[in-house]
Design a protein around this motif. Structure first.
Motif, short mmCIF file in Angstrom:
data_model
loop_
_atom_site.label_atom_id
_atom_site.label_comp_id
_atom_site.label_asym_id
_atom_site.label_seq_id
_atom_site.Cartn_x
_atom_site.Cartn_y
_atom_site.Cartn_z
N LYS A 102 44.71 93.02 69.44
CA LYS A 102 43.89 93.13 70.62
C LYS A 102 42.33 93.45 70.09
CE LYS A 102 47.07 91.77 74.20
NZ LYS A 102 47.62 92.14 75.29
N ILE A 103 42.59 94.81 69.52
CA ILE A 103 41.39 95.45 69.22
C ILE A 103 40.43 94.82 68.42
CG2 ILE A 103 40.49 97.71 68.10
CD1 ILE A 103 42.95 99.03 69.36
N ALA A 104 41.33 94.23 67.22
CA ALA A 104 40.49 93.26 66.38
C ALA A 104 39.98 91.87 67.03
CB ALA A 104 41.50 92.98 65.25
N ALA A 105 40.85 91.43 67.94
CA ALA A 105 40.29 90.17 68.52
C ALA A 105 39.10 90.26 69.36
CB ALA A 105 41.41 89.64 69.27
N VAL A 106 38.74 91.63 69.80
CA VAL A 106 37.52 91.84 70.75
C VAL A 106 36.22 91.54 69.98
CG1 VAL A 106 38.52 93.36 72.59
CG2 VAL A 106 37.36 94.19 70.64
N SER A 107 36.34 91.49 68.63
CA SER A 107 35.31 91.35 67.74
C SER A 107 35.13 89.97 67.57
CB SER A 107 35.28 92.16 66.34
OG SER A 107 35.35 93.43 66.78
N GLU A 108 36.00 88.94 67.97
CA GLU A 108 35.78 87.51 67.69
C GLU A 108 34.76 87.02 68.86
OE1 GLU A 108 39.81 85.72 67.68
OE2 GLU A 108 40.41 87.14 66.31
N SER A 109 33.95 85.63 68.16
CA SER A 109 32.98 85.25 69.03
C SER A 109 33.84 84.87 70.60
CB SER A 109 32.40 84.29 68.46
OG SER A 109 33.22 83.35 67.89
N ALA A 110 34.69 84.00 70.36
CA ALA A 110 35.21 83.61 71.74
C ALA A 110 36.62 84.33 71.96
CB ALA A 110 36.03 82.21 71.32
N ILE A 111 36.93 84.47 73.20
CA ILE A 111 38.06 85.26 73.83
C ILE A 111 39.42 84.63 73.37
CG2 ILE A 111 38.94 86.21 75.78
CD1 ILE A 111 36.36 86.00 77.23
N ALA A 112 40.12 85.32 72.79
CA ALA A 112 41.21 84.93 71.84
C ALA A 112 42.36 84.80 73.07
CB ALA A 112 41.73 85.80 70.73
N LYS A 113 43.30 84.08 72.39
CA LYS A 113 44.40 83.63 73.32
C LYS A 113 45.47 84.79 73.28
CE LYS A 113 44.21 78.45 73.06
NZ LYS A 113 43.51 78.25 74.27
N ILE A 114 45.38 85.59 72.29
CA ILE A 114 46.30 86.69 72.31
C ILE A 114 46.10 87.41 73.59
CG2 ILE A 114 44.38 88.30 71.02
CD1 ILE A 114 46.51 89.32 69.57
N PHE A 115 44.99 87.47 74.21
CA PHE A 115 45.13 88.43 75.62
C PHE A 115 45.68 87.59 76.65
CE2 PHE A 115 41.02 89.30 73.05
CZ PHE A 115 41.07 90.65 73.11
N ASP A 116 46.27 88.31 77.62
CA ASP A 116 46.84 87.63 78.75
C ASP A 116 45.80 87.31 79.85
OD1 ASP A 116 46.37 89.95 80.65
OD2 ASP A 116 47.81 91.10 79.98
N ALA A 117 46.28 86.65 80.99
CA ALA A 117 45.23 85.93 81.74
C ALA A 117 44.46 86.91 82.40
CB ALA A 117 46.13 85.21 82.91
N ASP A 118 44.84 88.07 82.92
CA ASP A 118 43.92 88.85 83.41
C ASP A 118 42.81 89.57 82.22
OD1 ASP A 118 44.79 89.06 86.00
OD2 ASP A 118 46.51 90.45 85.69
N GLU A 119 43.35 89.89 81.20
CA GLU A 119 42.59 90.35 79.95
C GLU A 119 41.48 89.39 79.97
OE1 GLU A 119 45.81 93.28 77.66
OE2 GLU A 119 45.58 90.90 77.21
N ARG A 120 41.91 88.06 79.78
CA ARG A 120 40.70 87.07 79.49
C ARG A 120 39.95 86.72 80.49
NH1 ARG A 120 45.40 84.34 77.74
NH2 ARG A 120 45.47 82.85 79.62
N LEU A 121 40.20 86.94 81.98
CA LEU A 121 39.33 87.01 82.87
C LEU A 121 38.43 88.24 82.91
CD1 LEU A 121 38.82 85.33 85.59
CD2 LEU A 121 40.12 86.82 86.77
N VAL A 122 39.03 89.36 82.83
CA VAL A 122 37.88 90.53 82.50
C VAL A 122 37.01 90.50 81.63
CG1 VAL A 122 37.84 92.97 82.43
CG2 VAL A 122 39.60 91.77 84.18
N LEU A 123 37.62 90.17 80.32
CA LEU A 123 36.61 89.82 79.25
C LEU A 123 35.65 88.57 79.49
CD1 LEU A 123 39.29 90.18 76.39
CD2 LEU A 123 37.26 92.17 77.03
N GLU A 124 36.02 87.71 80.19
CA GLU A 124 35.17 86.69 80.36
C GLU A 124 33.67 87.26 81.13
OE1 GLU A 124 34.77 82.38 82.42
OE2 GLU A 124 36.84 82.98 82.06
N LEU A 125 34.40 88.10 82.44
CA LEU A 125 33.28 88.69 83.19
C LEU A 125 32.46 89.85 82.11
CD1 LEU A 125 32.21 89.78 85.96
CD2 LEU A 125 34.01 91.70 85.62
N THR A 126 33.05 90.37 81.38
CA THR A 126 32.22 91.30 80.33
C THR A 126 31.27 90.32 79.44
OG1 THR A 126 34.30 92.67 80.23
CG2 THR A 126 32.65 92.89 78.56
#
Length: 176
Positions: A102-126
């Protein structure tokens, strides 16, 4: 610090200014050291003091989980090109239970599916707050369905605060 370090303002050596003793004592109590970032911030005692109080509240006094907070911080650091912040928080994220994947995935341009629903939502906010500033109504409504007002304010404040941190670091060329 290496000879090619590019910090654009002077570093305040801890203990070198008696007028900063109280601020430095708070930093030591809260953080255990006076980091490079705070050695820059100590050029302005009111800014250093306010910064420490606000960031302590964001990091240690909200109901946002530590793992989610660290994902936000890492994503902001990536989006704003602030490697100092990323490098400072990656070990904290690991300690708080964020996987290396997950630490590596935050560097990807798109929000990866590795994150759970809450994480994806908050990363989308970010992403929205960091890239576009304005957050789409649909995203805010989805956040309001999942989080109460207190938590939503805390999430938004976390993204906002770490945008401040990373932009400060980048502007003044504060790097490891």
């Amino acid at each position: 610090m290496s000879a090619n370090h590019k910090v654009l303002v002077g570093l305040v050596v801890p203990g070198s200014r008696p007028s900063l003793a109280d601020v430095e004592a708070r930093l030591m109590a809260e953080r255990g050291r006076v980091s490079l970032l705070y050695q820059v911030l100590l050029n302005s005692a009111p800014i250093a003091c306010g910064w420490e109080r606000m960031l302590t509240a964001v990091r240690n006094q909200t109901g946002v989980s530590a793992a989610l907070r660290e994902l936000i911080i890492l994503r902001v650091a990536v989006l704003n090109g602030a490697p100092f912040e990323f490098e400072a928080h990656a070990p904290i994220a690991l300690r708080e239970g964020v996987s290396e994947h997950k630490i590596a995935a935050v560097s990807e341009s798109a929000i990866a599916k590795i994150f759970d629903a809450d994480e994806r939502l908050v990363l989308e906010l970010t992403d929205s707050m960091t890239r576009d500033i304005a957050v789409p109504n649909e995203l805010i409504l989805e956040l309001k369905r999942r989080y109460d007002d207190e938590r939503l304010v805390e999430l938004v404040a976390t993204v906002a605060a770490y945008n401040m941190v990373s932009r400060f670091l980048v502007a003044l060329r504060i790097e490891h």
